[in-house]
Scaffold this motif. Structure first.
Motif, PDB file in Angstrom:
ATOM      1  N   VAL A  92      65.854  44.354  33.585  1.00  0.00           N
ATOM      2  CA  VAL A  92      67.178  43.748  33.781  1.00  0.00           C
ATOM      3  C   VAL A  92      67.061  42.282  33.388  1.00  0.00           C
ATOM      4  O   VAL A  92      66.253  41.542  33.949  1.00  0.00           O
ATOM      5  CB  VAL A  92      67.632  43.864  35.250  1.00  0.00           C
ATOM      6  N   THR A  93      67.832  41.895  32.402  1.00  0.00           N
ATOM      7  CA  THR A  93      67.697  40.525  31.933  1.00  0.00           C
ATOM      8  C   THR A  93      69.059  39.939  31.574  1.00  0.00           C
ATOM      9  O   THR A  93      70.033  40.671  31.388  1.00  0.00           O
ATOM     10  CB  THR A  93      66.713  40.472  30.736  1.00  0.00           C
ATOM     11  N   LYS A 100      72.579  38.642  38.368  1.00  0.00           N
ATOM     12  CA  LYS A 100      71.592  39.731  38.286  1.00  0.00           C
ATOM     13  C   LYS A 100      71.123  40.173  39.673  1.00  0.00           C
ATOM     14  O   LYS A 100      71.013  41.354  39.945  1.00  0.00           O
ATOM     15  CB  LYS A 100      70.371  39.271  37.462  1.00  0.00           C
ATOM     16  N   SER A 101      70.864  39.176  40.534  1.00  0.00           N
ATOM     17  CA  SER A 101      70.350  39.534  41.849  1.00  0.00           C
ATOM     18  C   SER A 101      71.394  40.288  42.660  1.00  0.00           C
ATOM     19  O   SER A 101      71.079  41.271  43.340  1.00  0.00           O
ATOM     20  CB  SER A 101      69.938  38.277  42.611  1.00  0.00           C
ATOM     21  N   LEU A 104      71.451  43.735  41.422  1.00  0.00           N
ATOM     22  CA  LEU A 104      70.295  44.505  41.876  1.00  0.00           C
ATOM     23  C   LEU A 104      70.466  44.925  43.331  1.00  0.00           C
ATOM     24  O   LEU A 104      70.054  46.011  43.735  1.00  0.00           O
ATOM     25  CB  LEU A 104      69.019  43.677  41.729  1.00  0.00           C
ATOM     26  N   ILE A 120      60.755  45.944  42.777  1.00  0.00           N
ATOM     27  CA  ILE A 120      61.417  44.959  41.911  1.00  0.00           C
ATOM     28  C   ILE A 120      60.447  43.811  41.641  1.00  0.00           C
ATOM     29  O   ILE A 120      59.875  43.240  42.576  1.00  0.00           O
ATOM     30  CB  ILE A 120      62.700  44.406  42.573  1.00  0.00           C
ATOM     31  N   ALA A 122      60.485  40.194  40.111  1.00  0.00           N
ATOM     32  CA  ALA A 122      61.383  39.128  39.650  1.00  0.00           C
ATOM     33  C   ALA A 122      60.540  38.059  38.978  1.00  0.00           C
ATOM     34  O   ALA A 122      59.707  37.424  39.614  1.00  0.00           O
ATOM     35  CB  ALA A 122      62.154  38.550  40.828  1.00  0.00           C
ATOM     36  N   ASP A 137      64.191  34.372  44.158  1.00  0.00           N
ATOM     37  CA  ASP A 137      65.176  35.427  43.978  1.00  0.00           C
ATOM     38  C   ASP A 137      65.186  36.496  45.047  1.00  0.00           C
ATOM     39  O   ASP A 137      66.192  37.122  45.289  1.00  0.00           O
ATOM     40  CB  ASP A 137      64.970  36.099  42.616  1.00  0.00           C
ATOM     41  N   VAL A 183      61.863  47.929  38.709  1.00  0.00           N
ATOM     42  CA  VAL A 183      62.752  47.018  37.988  1.00  0.00           C
ATOM     43  C   VAL A 183      61.993  45.743  37.647  1.00  0.00           C
ATOM     44  O   VAL A 183      61.292  45.196  38.493  1.00  0.00           O
ATOM     45  CB  VAL A 183      63.985  46.647  38.845  1.00  0.00           C
ATOM     46  N   GLU A 185      62.941  42.050  36.490  1.00  0.00           N
ATOM     47  CA  GLU A 185      64.071  41.162  36.283  1.00  0.00           C
ATOM     48  C   GLU A 185      63.575  39.875  35.633  1.00  0.00           C
ATOM     49  O   GLU A 185      62.669  39.226  36.140  1.00  0.00           O
ATOM     50  CB  GLU A 185      64.712  40.838  37.638  1.00  0.00           C
TER      51      GLU A 185
END
Lengths: 350, 670
Positions: A92-93, A100-101, A104, A120, A122, A137, A183, A185
């Motif tokens: 996820v970018t 984004k957070s 998520l 996740i 980050a 994050d 994930v 990120e």
């Protein structure tokens, strides 16, 4: 005991891959496990609580830790597991501040409701001057701290501008053996999604309405076409619809007409989260997984090789591209260790 | 041109409202305190609520642990409010309530309490602070995301303009901005941007009535400012604010009546500059700061509350508050301050300062406007404040900024003021929390459950209907016996949870200095020995929103080469422990300024043990009285840093040594 394992590894380095397979057919119990192998075995058994210690090891840059890391990753290789790690690895970018957070957070709630375990990672940029990083994050991804099915780790990007941290690839390889969803990120547009594309099954690029940079990057070809595009802040209404339409048009022009562009609102009342989760899963279902994973391992091996042997090492391969081509000739299921060895074999002997 | 003697007022001005920000433990004990303060000549009430009340949790909620009755009074329902105001005539009392996220609710409780005294809401006078943006920026007691929070503010304003006409429904606070490090120009600009965001929201909410009511609305907006020890510039700041406010009323909101455009403000003078070292010096600072808001008649405060000398040590005792009140009384009644017109009229210096500040503030106002207004610019403003604070600390560390007793003239006799058995501060009875838990449970059991359910259902419906005003449903809920936690939970369910920006992520690292470079080398050396970059978790457990210290440590640690996990305020011990374990940190730093360390620190240490990382060293920073050090060490804390440890590099070097020792690493001598 570490010594004997290391020796057997050193021996096997000169063997061909088929011989190596025989070595590994011995029952694991016959060798006293190294700490790295033990952690890898716990991950392979699905012990989520081993994740933190595994990442501590994979992030540690001492000679001993590097040896143990090899053991750990070997224990979660396709060979050891008997199949590709089962996780859905999602990158996820997007630019900073697009939500984004928050996104998520909403996805996490949905995945947990479906009883899927989630890790996740980050990735945050590091300061070039001090080498330190502020990692902030995780708190924005609301979750129950008592829920053992959720693991969140911040990683500094280190020397990598905008891209993924050196240990991130290894972390993904380890976590994908035991979590249902992994994930990664990252922040930024440009390098970040290229790096993420190398390690993820599915890449989602997140944009917010009204910011044209992603659109421009797409059109200019600076950015690969992502598997899924997400437009946040759907509650903005017309503005969000406009952004969605612009992206659709750009994708059509670039030959990516079928790529989903999902408009979401991640704060209550949420919209589009279900649709997004479905689009991510749809992509994973139609994916040629072994090929994508093999590509990820090759990129990982090349990155590790470059980190260890530098420009001089890459020159010995005839350049990065030649190295990549060489790796493509290796068997698809070849493990990271095997691929690294394949590269190192091309180094001139001292 | 000036007639002889015309500088003397025909009749001395009436003094400002004198208040003391007060309240602790439960409603009964605070009521006793208020009555005593009124007896001593205080002319208005200023209610301090505890953090659970401010953030919308009942005393028995997990996040309330250690905080019940600590920094203010715990008010969970209308029964508490009735006890708090017992025997105080609400038709004549002017009550200021420092309440923001839950302002609509506390106002509802106040209205219902007045009802029970036979006082109509139209007679009520007072203020709800009700300023949410500065909660995101500095104070930290927010409960809901920005958009619904702005709606709650607009609802209370619309409601009071119609039904409680003498109420000041919002008190825009620049106070906390300065506490977070704002420069005078930032304080002016962010406060006015904030006011614009509120007024724009209200204008939209009023719809067709806006034109007729905007003057009235504008006139009800008051401010709550700060005044630091640079009291001349601070006075100029207030004059600049008054001029800009007047202009804003005329030009942006078309307010024709000059009285409605008057800049009305209350003040609490600066706490940021108060020191733990040689705390008696704070009395002088407070007196000088009081001059900033009283000297010039054209920009004089309407209401003043002064901090106590010992705020950097802990909570003030009744005697400390009385001492502060006496300062106000001497200023108003002994000096000749109130006998003259504006003493700065025609002053070249003041005019120059005012125009300079106005200019700087306009530039900053413009920047916020470009970002889309105060709500959209929260991230920007937060980061700017953290940056200003960083600069301020740098100047103290380098000696460019003198703080007497802290970085200069530090040698001295021990202070007799702190020599007493209580250490010179108030200790809240630790039994209060458990008593309050029992009481709130009893209250819930004694209510009519159907009435409560009906009231909450209606509140939930209204919350999800943006066009409706939340006040009538809140007042009905107050009557039905709903609790603070239930009211807030209903709104959280409708509005969603929110975490404010931490403001720390976007800075370039600080430039080299010899001491910082030395620290960087140490961090690098230890990181190499460990094989992994030194990783620090900075945690703020509980409801305390004072995040300056945590932010500054986080930023400096990053500058020194640490990887820093900082997640902002309001974390449970379990969240902190889980983060420490999952992140693989080497050391945990906890910051608490609300006095709840006694309960919360051991809870975090227990949670770390439970998460399998009990071996991690834990260090604590904050307002920690000397007397509590032993207990914290016994609980397993490795080091404690207080405001006396103002040198961040030294603190971080100490933490590096601590981690090195734990890992058996010997660092090279430097």
């Amino acid at each position: 005991m570490t010594g004997s394992v290391t020796r057997s590894m050193t021996r096997s380095m000169t063997r061909s891959m088929t011989e190596r397979a025989e070595v590994d057919e011995r029952p694991a119990q016959s060798l006293p496990a190294s700490p790295g192998a033990a952690l890898g075995a716990r991950l392979a058994r699905g012990e989520l609580s081993a994740a933190a210690a595994a990442l501590n090891l994979l992030e540690t840059d001492t000679a001993e830790a590097r040896r143990e890391a090899v053991q750990l990753l070997d224990a979660v290789s396709v060979e050891a597991l008997g199949h590709e790690p089962a996780a859905h690895i999602i990158g996820v970018t997007g630019p900073p501040g697009v939500g984004k957070s928050t996104l998520l957070c909403a996805l996490l709630a949905r995945w947990r409701a479906a009883e899927r375990s989630v890790a996740i990672i980050a990735v945050d940029p590091s300061s070039r001057r001090s080498g330190g990083a502020l990692l902030g994050d995780r708190a924005r991804i609301l979750h129950d701290p008592a829920d053992g099915g959720v693991f969140i780790r911040s990683m500094a990007a280190g020397e990598q501008l905008g891209g993924v941290a050196p240990a991130t690839r290894a972390a993904v390889a380890a976590l994908s053996a035991c979590f249902d969803v992994v994930v990664v990120e990252t922040v930024g547009v440009g390098q970040s999604e290229t790096d993420v594309a190398e390690l993820a099954d599915t890449v989602a690029v997140v944009v917010q309405p009204g910011s044209g940079d992603v659109l421009q990057f797409l059109k200019a070809g600076i950015m690969e076409i992502p598997d899924v595009l997400v437009v946040t802040k759907a509650d903005l209404g017309a503005l969000a619809l406009r952004a969605q339409a612009d992206l659709h048009a750009a994708l059509r022009a670039l030959g990516g007409a079928g790529r989903p562009v999902i408009s979401v609102c991640a704060i209550p009342p949420t919209q589009g989260i279900e649709q997004l989760a479905e689009a991510l899963e749809q992509h994973r279902r139609t994916l040629a997984l072994p090929a994508r994973r093999a590509a990820a391992r090759r990129a990982h091996a090349l990155a590790d090789f470059a980190a260890e042997h530098g420009q001089r090492g890459l020159r010995a391969l005839g350049g990065r591209r030649a190295g990549a081509t060489w790796l493509e000739r290796q068997p698809q299921q070849a493990s990271l260790t095997q691929l690294r060895r394949a590269l190192e074999e091309r180094l001139p002997h001292p | 041109m000036t007639a002889p003697g015309s500088w003397r007022l025909p009749e001395a001005d009436r003094p400002w409202l004198m208040r003391t920000y007060a309240g602790h433990s439960d409603a009964r004990r605070s009521n006793e305190l208020y009555r005593a303060n009124l007896q001593r000549g205080q002319t208005g009430l200023s209610v301090a609520f505890d953090l659970p009340t401010q953030t919308g949790y009942d005393p028995d909620h997990e996040l309330a642990r250690g905080e019940v009755g600590k920094v203010g009074v715990s008010i969970a329902h209308r029964g508490d409010m009735a006890t708090l105001l017992d025997g105080i005539p609400l038709q004549s009392m002017n009550t200021s309530m420092t309440i923001n996220a839950t302002a609509a609710w506390l106002l509802a409780l106040y209205i219902v309490t007045a009802e029970s005294q036979g006082v109509e809401q139209s007679q009520l006078q007072g203020t709800t602070q009700n300023d949410i943006l500065k909660e995101y920026l500095s104070r930290g007691t927010y409960a809901f995301p920005p958009a619904p929070s702005m709606r709650l503010i607009a609802d209370t304003i619309a409601y009071t303009v119609m039904h409680v006409p003498h109420w000041n429904p919002i008190n825009i606070c620049s106070y906390h901005l300065q506490e977070a490090g704002a420069t005078p120009a930032q304080e002016i600009a962010y406060a006015l941007s904030n006011a614009m965001a509120v007024l724009d929201t209200v204008r939209q909410r009023l719809g067709e009535d806006a034109e007729a009511l905007m003057g009235e609305v504008f006139g009800r907006v008051s401010f709550f400012v700060n005044a630091g020890v640079r009291f001349i510039e601070e006075h100029a700041k207030l004059r600049a604010m008054a001029a800009l406010w007047d202009e804003l009323g005329r030009e942006r909101y078309g307010v024709h009546d000059a009285r409605q455009r008057r800049f009305r403000y209350g003040v609490q003078v600066n706490s940021l500059g108060l020191t733990e070292a040689q705390p008696e010096n704070n009395v002088h600072r407070i007196a000088l700061e009081a001059l900033a808001v009283t000297l010039g008649r054209d920009a004089r405060a309407r209401a003043i509350q002064l901090p106590a000398w010992n705020e950097a040590l802990g909570l003030p005792r009744p005697w400390d508050q009385q001492w502060s009140l006496r300062l106000q009384q001497i200023l108003a009644f002994e000096t000749d301050l109130l006998e003259y017109g504006d003493i700065f009229e025609g002053s070249v210096v003041i005019e120059g300062l005012v125009s300079e500040l106005t200019q700087q503030a306009r530039a900053e106002l413009e920047r916020v406007a470009q970002l889309g207004g105060a709500v959209e610019a929260v991230d920007y403003m937060k980061a700017s404040l953290v940056q200003s604070q960083r600069e301020r600390l740098r100047r103290i560390e380098s000696g460019e900024l003198t703080v007497v007793g802290l970085n200069r003239f530090t040698e001295g006799e021990p202070s007799p003021l702190t020599a007493g058995a209580d250490g010179g501060i108030l200790k809240v009875d630790p039994e209060v929390e458990s008593q309050r838990k029992v009481e709130v449970e009893a209250w819930r059991a004694a209510r009519d459950p159907d009435a409560v359910a009906t009231a909450l259902a209606e509140l939930a419906r209204v919350a999800r209907t943006p066009d409706e005003n939340v006040m009538p449903a809140s007042i009905a809920a107050a009557r039905a016996g709903v609790t603070t936690g239930e009211w807030a939970q209903t709104l959280r369910a409708a509005f969603g949870e929110y975490r404010a920006p931490t403001g720390v992520t976007d800075f370039p690292a600080e430039q080299s200095s010899q001491r910082l470079d030395q620290l960087r080398e140490q961090v690098q050396e230890l990181s190499s020995a460990l094989g992994r970059r030194l990783k620090l978790l900075v945690g703020k457990p509980g409801l305390d929103g004072h995040s300056n210290g945590a932010e500054q440590i986080a930023v400096r640690a990053r500058d020194a080469g640490f990887d820093v996990v900082y997640e902002g305020i309001r974390l449970t011990p379990a969240q902190i422990a889980s983060a420490a374990a999952q992140e693989g940190v080497h050391v945990v730093g906890l910051s608490i300024l609300s006095g709840s360390h006694g309960a919360l620190i051991p809870a975090v240490i227990a949670a770390l043990r439970e998460a399998g990382v009990g071996e991690l060293p834990v260090v604590v920073g904050g307002i920690i009285p000397e007397a509590d050090l032993v207990a914290l060490r016994e609980a397993g804390v490795a080091a404690v840093y207080t405001p006396k440890d103002w040198d961040l590099n030294a603190t971080l070097a100490d933490i590096v040594r601590l981690v090195a020792a734990r890992h058996g690493v010997e660092l090279a001598a430097r």
